[in-house]
Scaffold this motif. Structure first.
Motif, short mmCIF file in Angstrom:
data_model
loop_
_atom_site.label_atom_id
_atom_site.label_comp_id
_atom_site.label_asym_id
_atom_site.label_seq_id
_atom_site.Cartn_x
_atom_site.Cartn_y
_atom_site.Cartn_z
N LEU A 45 0.84 -1.21 0.00
CA LEU A 45 0.00 0.00 0.00
C LEU A 45 0.87 1.26 0.00
CD1 LEU A 45 -3.13 0.30 0.23
CD2 LEU A 45 -2.79 0.73 2.65
N LEU A 46 1.89 1.27 0.85
CA LEU A 46 2.79 2.41 0.94
C LEU A 46 3.60 2.57 -0.35
CD1 LEU A 46 3.99 1.98 4.63
CD2 LEU A 46 2.45 3.73 3.74
N HIS A 47 3.99 1.43 -0.90
CA HIS A 47 4.74 1.47 -2.16
C HIS A 47 3.89 2.06 -3.28
CE1 HIS A 47 6.77 -0.34 -5.76
NE2 HIS A 47 7.77 0.27 -5.15
N ASP A 48 2.60 1.69 -3.30
CA ASP A 48 1.67 2.23 -4.30
C ASP A 48 1.58 3.75 -4.20
OD1 ASP A 48 1.12 -0.27 -5.23
OD2 ASP A 48 -0.86 -0.44 -4.29
N ILE A 49 1.58 4.26 -2.96
CA ILE A 49 1.49 5.72 -2.75
C ILE A 49 2.74 6.39 -3.33
CG2 ILE A 49 1.51 7.56 -1.01
CD1 ILE A 49 -0.23 5.68 0.73
N LYS A 52 2.54 6.37 -7.03
CA LYS A 52 1.58 7.36 -7.51
C LYS A 52 2.21 8.76 -7.52
CE LYS A 52 -2.08 8.91 -5.40
NZ LYS A 52 -3.37 8.97 -4.72
N ASP A 53 2.95 9.07 -6.47
CA ASP A 53 3.65 10.36 -6.41
C ASP A 53 4.60 10.50 -7.60
OD1 ASP A 53 2.37 11.01 -4.12
OD2 ASP A 53 4.08 10.66 -2.78
N GLU A 54 5.32 9.43 -7.88
CA GLU A 54 6.27 9.42 -8.99
C GLU A 54 5.53 9.61 -10.31
OE1 GLU A 54 9.43 9.41 -8.30
OE2 GLU A 54 9.91 9.60 -10.43
N PHE A 55 4.39 8.92 -10.44
CA PHE A 55 3.56 9.04 -11.64
C PHE A 55 3.10 10.48 -11.84
CE2 PHE A 55 -0.80 9.25 -13.29
CZ PHE A 55 -0.62 8.72 -14.56
N ALA A 111 -5.88 13.11 -7.64
CA ALA A 111 -4.84 12.09 -7.46
C ALA A 111 -3.99 12.33 -6.22
CB ALA A 111 -3.96 12.05 -8.70
N THR A 112 -4.22 13.46 -5.54
CA THR A 112 -3.43 13.73 -4.33
C THR A 112 -4.16 13.19 -3.09
OG1 THR A 112 -4.47 15.87 -3.88
CG2 THR A 112 -2.54 15.88 -5.32
N PRO A 113 -3.42 12.69 -2.12
CA PRO A 113 -4.07 12.18 -0.91
C PRO A 113 -4.80 13.29 -0.14
CG PRO A 113 -1.72 11.65 -0.92
CD PRO A 113 -1.96 12.55 -2.08
#
Ligand SMILES: [Zn+2]
Length: 152
Positions: A45-49, A52-55, A111-113
């Protein structure tokens, strides 16, 4: 589960662990490919976040999140050299810079938390319920009055 030598212990808030565990259980019910280990699930889950930031950095390198208040998310647009203010209007996200509900800034904001920090206007909803309640009360009282009058 055995810990690898590259693992690090961190402390999580009890309430967060509870929420994460509930999420993990729900997702496992829906999808058997979700990690069978709770720790593995949290790591993914943390890796996905992070991914997503990188994306977002690649997708919109000229946009950056500048901050957030209770009702507004500020997004700096380096192309325009302006700040887009994103807030809820008519229960939809609205961009002040483009006067739009569907511009690139809105896509970025979604797309931002931090978008979740924007409060749906609970007060407005509560007021609407309160107003509806008052309307019903008035109608009921009027009927009662009429009934009282007709009985006299
Ligand atoms: Zn915009």
């Amino acid at each position: 589960m055995p810990r690898s030598s590259s693992a690090e212990l961190i402390t999580l808030r009890v309430s967060i662990v509870k929420e994460l565990r509930n999420k993990w259980k729900k997702e496992r019910e829906r999808n058997p490919y979700v990690n069978e280990h709770f720790g593995g699930f949290v790591n993914e889950l943390l890796h996905d976040i992070l991914e997503k930031d990188e994306f977002l950095r690649h997708y919109a390198p000229f946009l950056s999140e500048e901050g957030c208040t209770r009702d507004t998310l500020y997004i700096k647009d380096f192309k325009e050299n302006k700040i887009a203010e994103i807030h809820f209007s008519e229960n939809k996200l609205h961009c002040s810079l483009c006067d739009s509900f569907a511009c690139f800034h809105i896509q970025f904001a979604m797309a931002t938390p931090r978008v979740a920090k924007l409060n749906l206007d609970q007060k407005t909803i509560d007021n609407e319920i309160e107003e509806d309640g008052q309307q019903v009360k008035k109608i009921t009282n009027n009927k009662r009055r009429r009934n009282t009058i007709s009985r006299i």
